[in-house]
Design a protein around this motif. Sequence first.
Motif, mmCIF file in Angstrom:
data_model
loop_
_atom_site.group_PDB
_atom_site.id
_atom_site.type_symbol
_atom_site.label_atom_id
_atom_site.label_comp_id
_atom_site.label_asym_id
_atom_site.label_seq_id
_atom_site.Cartn_x
_atom_site.Cartn_y
_atom_site.Cartn_z
ATOM 1 N N LEU A 12 0.840 -1.236 -0.157
ATOM 2 C CA LEU A 12 0.041 0.072 0.072
ATOM 3 C C LEU A 12 0.797 1.336 0.026
ATOM 4 O O LEU A 12 0.750 2.220 -0.794
ATOM 5 C CB LEU A 12 -1.184 0.034 1.222
ATOM 6 C CG LEU A 12 -1.813 1.191 1.261
ATOM 7 C CD1 LEU A 12 -2.770 1.286 0.146
ATOM 8 C CD2 LEU A 12 -2.712 1.149 2.513
ATOM 9 N N SER A 13 1.844 1.320 0.852
ATOM 10 C CA SER A 13 2.710 2.612 0.923
ATOM 11 C C SER A 13 3.376 2.909 -0.323
ATOM 12 O O SER A 13 3.870 3.901 -0.535
ATOM 13 C CB SER A 13 3.864 2.153 2.083
ATOM 14 O OG SER A 13 4.723 1.405 1.674
ATOM 15 N N ALA A 18 2.348 5.814 -6.275
ATOM 16 C CA ALA A 18 2.804 5.506 -7.539
ATOM 17 C C ALA A 18 1.662 6.240 -8.684
ATOM 18 O O ALA A 18 0.474 6.478 -8.327
ATOM 19 C CB ALA A 18 2.674 3.921 -8.170
ATOM 20 N N ASP A 19 2.224 6.679 -9.942
ATOM 21 C CA ASP A 19 1.151 7.346 -10.648
ATOM 22 C C ASP A 19 0.249 6.251 -11.396
ATOM 23 O O ASP A 19 0.699 5.044 -11.117
ATOM 24 C CB ASP A 19 1.938 8.404 -11.653
ATOM 25 C CG ASP A 19 3.042 7.719 -12.576
ATOM 26 O OD1 ASP A 19 3.128 6.566 -12.873
ATOM 27 O OD2 ASP A 19 4.106 8.195 -13.169
ATOM 28 N N LYS A 20 -0.222 6.633 -12.459
ATOM 29 C CA LYS A 20 -1.307 5.655 -13.096
ATOM 30 C C LYS A 20 -0.397 4.820 -14.088
ATOM 31 O O LYS A 20 -0.823 3.611 -14.557
ATOM 32 C CB LYS A 20 -2.099 6.485 -14.100
ATOM 33 C CG LYS A 20 -1.429 7.259 -15.337
ATOM 34 C CD LYS A 20 -2.370 7.841 -16.292
ATOM 35 C CE LYS A 20 -1.822 8.810 -17.187
ATOM 36 N NZ LYS A 20 -2.441 9.508 -17.679
ATOM 37 N N ASN A 21 0.848 4.981 -14.265
ATOM 38 C CA ASN A 21 1.760 3.958 -14.959
ATOM 39 C C ASN A 21 2.593 3.141 -13.898
ATOM 40 O O ASN A 21 3.419 2.432 -14.600
ATOM 41 C CB ASN A 21 2.819 4.717 -15.847
ATOM 42 C CG ASN A 21 1.894 5.405 -17.056
ATOM 43 O OD1 ASN A 21 1.198 4.866 -17.781
ATOM 44 N ND2 ASN A 21 2.329 6.435 -17.053
ATOM 45 N N LEU A 118 -6.047 -1.465 -0.438
ATOM 46 C CA LEU A 118 -5.290 -1.965 -1.456
ATOM 47 C C LEU A 118 -6.244 -2.039 -2.733
ATOM 48 O O LEU A 118 -5.715 -2.167 -3.771
ATOM 49 C CB LEU A 118 -4.652 -3.221 -1.037
ATOM 50 C CG LEU A 118 -3.144 -3.019 -0.529
ATOM 51 C CD1 LEU A 118 -2.873 -4.240 0.066
ATOM 52 C CD2 LEU A 118 -2.258 -2.501 -1.604
ATOM 53 N N HIS A 119 -7.257 -2.533 -2.489
ATOM 54 C CA HIS A 119 -8.221 -2.759 -3.656
ATOM 55 C C HIS A 119 -8.612 -1.686 -4.191
ATOM 56 O O HIS A 119 -8.780 -1.756 -5.614
ATOM 57 C CB HIS A 119 -9.539 -3.733 -3.097
ATOM 58 C CG HIS A 119 -9.503 -4.905 -2.679
ATOM 59 N ND1 HIS A 119 -9.030 -6.045 -3.587
ATOM 60 C CD2 HIS A 119 -9.423 -5.579 -1.370
ATOM 61 C CE1 HIS A 119 -8.965 -7.047 -2.826
ATOM 62 N NE2 HIS A 119 -9.574 -6.825 -1.467
ATOM 63 N N ARG A 120 -8.456 -0.492 -3.919
ATOM 64 C CA ARG A 120 -8.701 0.763 -4.587
ATOM 65 C C ARG A 120 -7.625 0.819 -5.915
ATOM 66 O O ARG A 120 -7.900 1.470 -6.804
ATOM 67 C CB ARG A 120 -8.745 1.902 -3.824
ATOM 68 C CG ARG A 120 -9.711 1.963 -2.903
ATOM 69 C CD ARG A 120 -9.637 3.410 -1.905
ATOM 70 N NE ARG A 120 -9.320 4.377 -2.671
ATOM 71 C CZ ARG A 120 -8.725 5.516 -2.265
ATOM 72 N NH1 ARG A 120 -8.249 5.578 -1.166
ATOM 73 N NH2 ARG A 120 -8.660 6.452 -2.993
ATOM 74 N N TYR A 121 -6.465 0.325 -5.460
ATOM 75 C CA TYR A 121 -5.368 0.373 -6.524
ATOM 76 C C TYR A 121 -5.016 -0.803 -7.437
ATOM 77 O O TYR A 121 -4.316 -0.710 -8.225
ATOM 78 C CB TYR A 121 -3.904 0.775 -5.669
ATOM 79 C CG TYR A 121 -4.236 2.085 -4.741
ATOM 80 C CD1 TYR A 121 -3.989 3.247 -5.435
ATOM 81 C CD2 TYR A 121 -4.498 1.952 -3.606
ATOM 82 C CE1 TYR A 121 -4.005 4.529 -4.856
ATOM 83 C CE2 TYR A 121 -4.522 3.275 -2.951
ATOM 84 C CZ TYR A 121 -4.192 4.451 -3.566
ATOM 85 O OH TYR A 121 -4.438 5.418 -2.884
ATOM 86 N N THR A 122 -5.686 -1.934 -7.038
ATOM 87 C CA THR A 122 -5.513 -3.161 -7.875
ATOM 88 C C THR A 122 -6.759 -3.484 -8.703
ATOM 89 O O THR A 122 -7.743 -3.025 -8.438
ATOM 90 C CB THR A 122 -5.018 -4.100 -7.009
ATOM 91 O OG1 THR A 122 -5.889 -4.495 -6.009
ATOM 92 C CG2 THR A 122 -3.602 -3.759 -6.335
#
Length: 122
Positions: A12-13, A18-21, A118-122
């Motif tokens: 998560l950290s 990280a950016d969208k890429n 984490l689910h927000r980012y994966t």
Amino acid sequence: MIKQIDRLFSLLSRISRADKNGYAECICCSKRDHWANFDPAHYVGRAFFGLRWDLKNVWPCCRDCHEKENHLALYRIGLIKIKGLRFVEDLEFAGKQFCKEPNHEELVELRDNIERELHRYT
């Protein structure tokens, strides 16, 4: 349970910064690279449970900087550039406050919250 939370929070950290890429920036030297190539660096040490899993205290750090003896001085400079001196002083003050180790119920809640985030980012 703590090791599991550490592993999830490590992801998560780095992912959250990280950016969208998938690229993040080292808190110490500003090097850009894919988030997976960074360590999750704690400004206030992990022994202080009050900040161990706080995103204000953990930022991506390239492995070259993280291994340097003076990485905390570099980290402090980087944090001041990004967040300001007051932020860093508040973090340092918080790191000096006593905080007990979380109990099992608190750890379960923390783990669940990190997994949701984490689910927000994966």
